[in-house]
Design an enzyme around this catalytic site. Structure first.
Site, PDB file in Angstrom:
ATOM      1  N   GLY A 187       2.713 -44.465  52.802  1.00 13.75           N
ATOM      2  CA  GLY A 187       1.359 -45.008  52.906  1.00 13.75           C
ATOM      3  C   GLY A 187       0.963 -45.412  54.301  1.00 13.75           C
ATOM      4  N   GLU A 199       9.176 -43.655  52.492  1.00 14.62           N
ATOM      5  CA  GLU A 199       8.703 -42.302  52.162  1.00 14.62           C
ATOM      6  C   GLU A 199       7.422 -41.939  52.921  1.00 14.62           C
ATOM      7  OE1 GLU A 199      10.117 -42.235  47.509  1.00 14.62           O
ATOM      8  OE2 GLU A 199       8.069 -42.815  47.931  1.00 14.62           O
ATOM      9  N   PRO A 200       7.453 -41.920  54.244  1.00 14.84           N
ATOM     10  CA  PRO A 200       6.225 -41.568  54.960  1.00 14.84           C
ATOM     11  C   PRO A 200       5.872 -40.091  54.794  1.00 14.84           C
ATOM     12  CG  PRO A 200       8.058 -41.757  56.490  1.00 14.84           C
ATOM     13  CD  PRO A 200       8.595 -42.137  55.143  1.00 14.84           C
ATOM     14  N   GLY A 201       4.606 -39.799  54.573  1.00 11.25           N
ATOM     15  CA  GLY A 201       4.146 -38.411  54.504  1.00 11.25           C
ATOM     16  C   GLY A 201       3.166 -38.182  55.637  1.00 11.25           C
ATOM     17  N   ARG A 202       1.953 -38.680  55.425  1.00  8.85           N
ATOM     18  CA  ARG A 202       0.865 -38.496  56.396  1.00  8.85           C
ATOM     19  C   ARG A 202       1.279 -38.887  57.821  1.00  8.85           C
ATOM     20  NH1 ARG A 202      -4.356 -39.133  54.591  1.00  8.85           N
ATOM     21  NH2 ARG A 202      -3.510 -40.392  52.904  1.00  8.85           N
ATOM     22  N   TYR A 236     -12.697 -37.966  49.799  1.00  9.70           N
ATOM     23  CA  TYR A 236     -12.450 -39.381  50.100  1.00  9.70           C
ATOM     24  C   TYR A 236     -13.402 -39.934  51.159  1.00  9.70           C
ATOM     25  CZ  TYR A 236      -7.899 -37.559  48.555  1.00  9.70           C
ATOM     26  OH  TYR A 236      -6.891 -36.910  47.900  1.00  9.70           O
ATOM     27  N   CYS A 274     -20.493 -23.128  48.982  1.00  5.19           N
ATOM     28  CA  CYS A 274     -21.792 -23.377  48.342  1.00  5.19           C
ATOM     29  C   CYS A 274     -21.832 -24.771  47.760  1.00  5.19           C
ATOM     30  CB  CYS A 274     -22.031 -22.331  47.268  1.00  5.19           C
ATOM     31  SG  CYS A 274     -22.216 -20.732  47.991  1.00  5.19           S
ATOM     32  N   GLU A 275     -21.739 -25.749  48.621  1.00  6.45           N
ATOM     33  CA  GLU A 275     -21.753 -27.154  48.222  1.00  6.45           C
ATOM     34  C   GLU A 275     -22.421 -27.924  49.352  1.00  6.45           C
ATOM     35  OE1 GLU A 275     -20.151 -28.720  45.523  1.00  6.45           O
ATOM     36  OE2 GLU A 275     -19.364 -26.815  44.774  1.00  6.45           O
ATOM     37  N   TYR A 293      -2.240 -33.282  54.114  1.00  4.36           N
ATOM     38  CA  TYR A 293      -3.157 -33.147  52.972  1.00  4.36           C
ATOM     39  C   TYR A 293      -4.343 -32.214  53.261  1.00  4.36           C
ATOM     40  CZ  TYR A 293      -0.433 -37.166  51.420  1.00  4.36           C
ATOM     41  OH  TYR A 293       0.608 -38.005  51.071  1.00  4.36           O
TER      42      TYR A 293
HETATM   43  N1  LLP Z   1       5.576 -41.838  48.068  1.00  2.00           N
HETATM   44  C1  LLP Z   1       4.878 -41.688  46.926  1.00  2.00           C
HETATM   45  C2  LLP Z   1       5.517 -41.995  45.644  1.00  2.00           C
HETATM   46  C3  LLP Z   1       3.559 -41.221  46.967  1.00  2.00           C
HETATM   47  O1  LLP Z   1       2.876 -41.091  45.846  1.00  2.00           O
HETATM   48  C4  LLP Z   1       2.971 -40.905  48.217  1.00  2.00           C
HETATM   49  C5  LLP Z   1       1.607 -40.399  48.297  1.00  2.00           C
HETATM   50  C6  LLP Z   1       3.750 -41.069  49.379  1.00  2.00           C
HETATM   51  C7  LLP Z   1       5.054 -41.540  49.267  1.00  2.00           C
HETATM   52  C8  LLP Z   1       3.258 -40.711  50.740  1.00  2.00           C
HETATM   53  O2  LLP Z   1       2.113 -41.355  51.132  1.00  2.00           O
HETATM   54  P1  LLP Z   1       1.615 -41.181  52.654  1.00  2.00           P
HETATM   55  O3  LLP Z   1       2.698 -41.712  53.532  1.00  2.00           O
HETATM   56  O4  LLP Z   1       1.377 -39.744  52.919  1.00  2.00           O
HETATM   57  O5  LLP Z   1       0.392 -41.976  52.695  1.00  2.00           O
HETATM   58  N2  LLP Z   1      -4.289 -36.661  48.996  1.00  2.00           N
HETATM   59  C9  LLP Z   1      -4.487 -37.989  49.530  1.00  2.00           C
HETATM   60  C10 LLP Z   1      -3.192 -38.748  49.644  1.00  2.00           C
HETATM   61  C11 LLP Z   1      -2.477 -38.914  48.320  1.00  2.00           C
HETATM   62  C12 LLP Z   1      -1.154 -39.605  48.473  1.00  2.00           C
HETATM   63  C13 LLP Z   1      -0.411 -39.640  47.200  1.00  2.00           C
HETATM   64  N3  LLP Z   1       0.882 -40.235  47.282  1.00  2.00           N
HETATM   65  C14 LLP Z   1      -5.188 -37.878  50.877  1.00  2.00           C
HETATM   66  O6  LLP Z   1      -5.476 -36.771  51.307  1.00  2.00           O
HETATM   67  O7  LLP Z   1      -5.458 -38.893  51.494  1.00  2.00           O
END
Ligand code: LLP
Length: 429
Positions: free
Chosen positions: A240, A282-285, A326, A353-354, A382
């Site tokens: 997050g 668990e960093p993603g973004r 979002y 077309c939106e 994402y």
């Molecule tokens: N761990 C779990 C269990 C999660 O559900 C998520 C994201 C993460 C880690 C990673 O979160 P991050 O570090 O990337 O914020 N599609 C949306 C984001 C959905 C995230 C869902 N879960 C967007 O484009 O903003």
């Protein structure tokens, strides 16, 4: 050849990349991803004992991405059979996978057991029953965590807030449901409960929700110890961590975010007489967003005098649905006119077309011609993973760049790809 008027990204002149690989084009900097992984190493894994980090692969996953992460010593958070399959195909170590999801199918659970995925995060008591049944049937053991909804409302878009009591994810901390299921797991032959997981939301600019959730979880951990004698070995605090959206916003430093969380865990455990559990993030973004840009060719310009000027590009909500979904903000530049002064304010729109297919509002740019290249920043997370074929637009190609290397890691789709799997039934021929 680098021209001074052109944007350079990951060591490459992006205008050259656009003409070589075509547009729209996702470009990902390998060095930028590796830099973030190394920050995870130095500011978390090496700084604190007994820690583990996994990358949330929903943000962006390909075979090549798996290889980068594996070489940087980062595990994977996966949420589907498809993500497990991708990791397996890339030769990723299965014990470094953490499998999430609020509705994993029996087939996905079977796949996870068969592949030996490191942790399965059980989302509900129902899922526990199903998983235990499958584990018994295939005689396979698994280490599990329970996902807890800590009842914390994160300040972010409501679609990406996940920690509140009404969330579809996890087990509510209220009531005695969690104690009951912990006690069941303590006697399970096949499922070995290691601890708890929470994820409060995504694109968070501060750690307030994490800190509150840690308090809730430590109370829970101490309650289950007192009531059932269960000793928690692992606490997974999710991801997050946010990224800046517009110029002028500061990047989020991992240590600013995570140090107070670790301090809270360490002191909270001391206060409650608990052993400090292994902490997992668990960093993603945060790992991949700023490592990516998208290149578009500028098409038509439409000026509605006194109202608005639209600049159309050859992609849009199909390759980046986030503004439409979002209200996410993006910034872009005309990549072949970097030293020209801004002379107009435009809205950058896609070709779908939106009316909601607006990538950027009120962008100041120099005067442009069709064929100029627009680079949109911060599209590594994402975008590719949420892309669609709406309006039968083929998905862009994706190239991975580093000093001296620009490799296609995902081919641009062709029209033929769009038809893959389609058939015309006999009576319609
Ligand atoms: N761990 C779990 C269990 C999660 O559900 C998520 C994201 C993460 C880690 C990673 O979160 P991050 O570090 O990337 O914020 N599609 C949306 C984001 C959905 C995230 C869902 N879960 C967007 O484009 O903003």
């Amino acid at each position: 050849m680098k021209r001074k008027n052109n944007l350079i990204f990951g060591g490459w002149d992006v205008v050259d990349l656009a003409s070589r690989f075509g547009t729209p084009l996702y470009v990902l900097s390998e060095d930028a991803i590796r830099d973030r992984c190394r920050e995870v190493q130095s500011c978390f894994l090496k700084k604190y004992e007994n820690t583990h980090a996994v990358y949330a692969s929903k943000a962006f996953l390909t075979l090549a991405m798996c290889r980068i992460l594996e070489t940087e010593g980062i595990g994977l958070d996966v949420v589907s059979g498809g993500e497990i399959y991708t990791a397996a195909k890339a030769g990723f170590s299965m014990e470094k996978l953490i499998f999430h999801g609020n509705n994993k199918s029996p087939d996905e659970l079977r796949l996870a057991l068969e592949k030996g995925v490191g942790r399965i995060v059980v989302d509900s008591e129902n899922e526990y029953d199903i998983l235990e049944g499958i584990a018994e049937e295939v005689e396979s053991e698994a280490d599990i965590l329970f996902r807890v909804a800590p009842g914390v409302d994160a300040h972010t878009h409501k679609y990406i807030a996940t920690g509140h009591t009404a969330s579809k994810f996890g087990m509510p901390v209220l009531g005695d449901g969690i104690t009951r299921i912990v006690e069941r797991a303590m006697t399970s032959r096949f499922l070995h409960l290691k601890g708890f997981h929470f994820h409060v939301g995504s694109q968070l600019k501060d750690n307030m929700s994490h800190l509150m959730a840690v308090n809730v979880l430590l109370d829970l951990i101490s309650n289950v110890r007192d009531r059932s004698g269960f000793l928690t070995e692992e606490l997974n605090v999710g991801g997050g961590f946010g990224v800046p959206e517009l110029p002028g916003e500061d990047p989020v430093k991992l240590s600013d975010f995570i140090d107070p969380v670790m301090e809270r865990i360490i002191s909270g455990c001391e206060d409650r007489g608990l052993r400090i559990p292994q902490t997992i993030i668990e960093p993603g973004r945060w790992i991949v967003s700023e490592a990516g840009i998208t290149l578009y060719s500028i098409g038509l310009l439409k000026e509605i005098p006194g109202v608005i000027t639209y600049v159309s590009v050859d992609g849009g909500m199909t390759d980046n649905p986030r503004p439409a979904l979002y209200g996410a903000l993006y910034h872009g530049v005309v990549a072949n006119r970097m030293d020209e002064k801004a002379s107009m304010k435009v809205s950058v729109v896609g070709k779908c077309c939106e009316s909601g297919d607006v990538l950027i509002r009120d962008l100041e740019i120099p005067s442009i011609k069709p064929g100029d290249i627009l680079a949109v920043f911060n599209t590594g997370a994402y975008n590719f993973s949420m892309a669609s074929n709406y309006n039968r637009n083929p998905r862009p190609g994706l190239i991975l760049v580093s000093e001296g290397k620009a490799d296609i890691i995902v081919e641009r789709q062709t029209y033929e790809d769009l038809l893959r799997g389609e058939t015309i039934p006999e009576h319609l021929k």
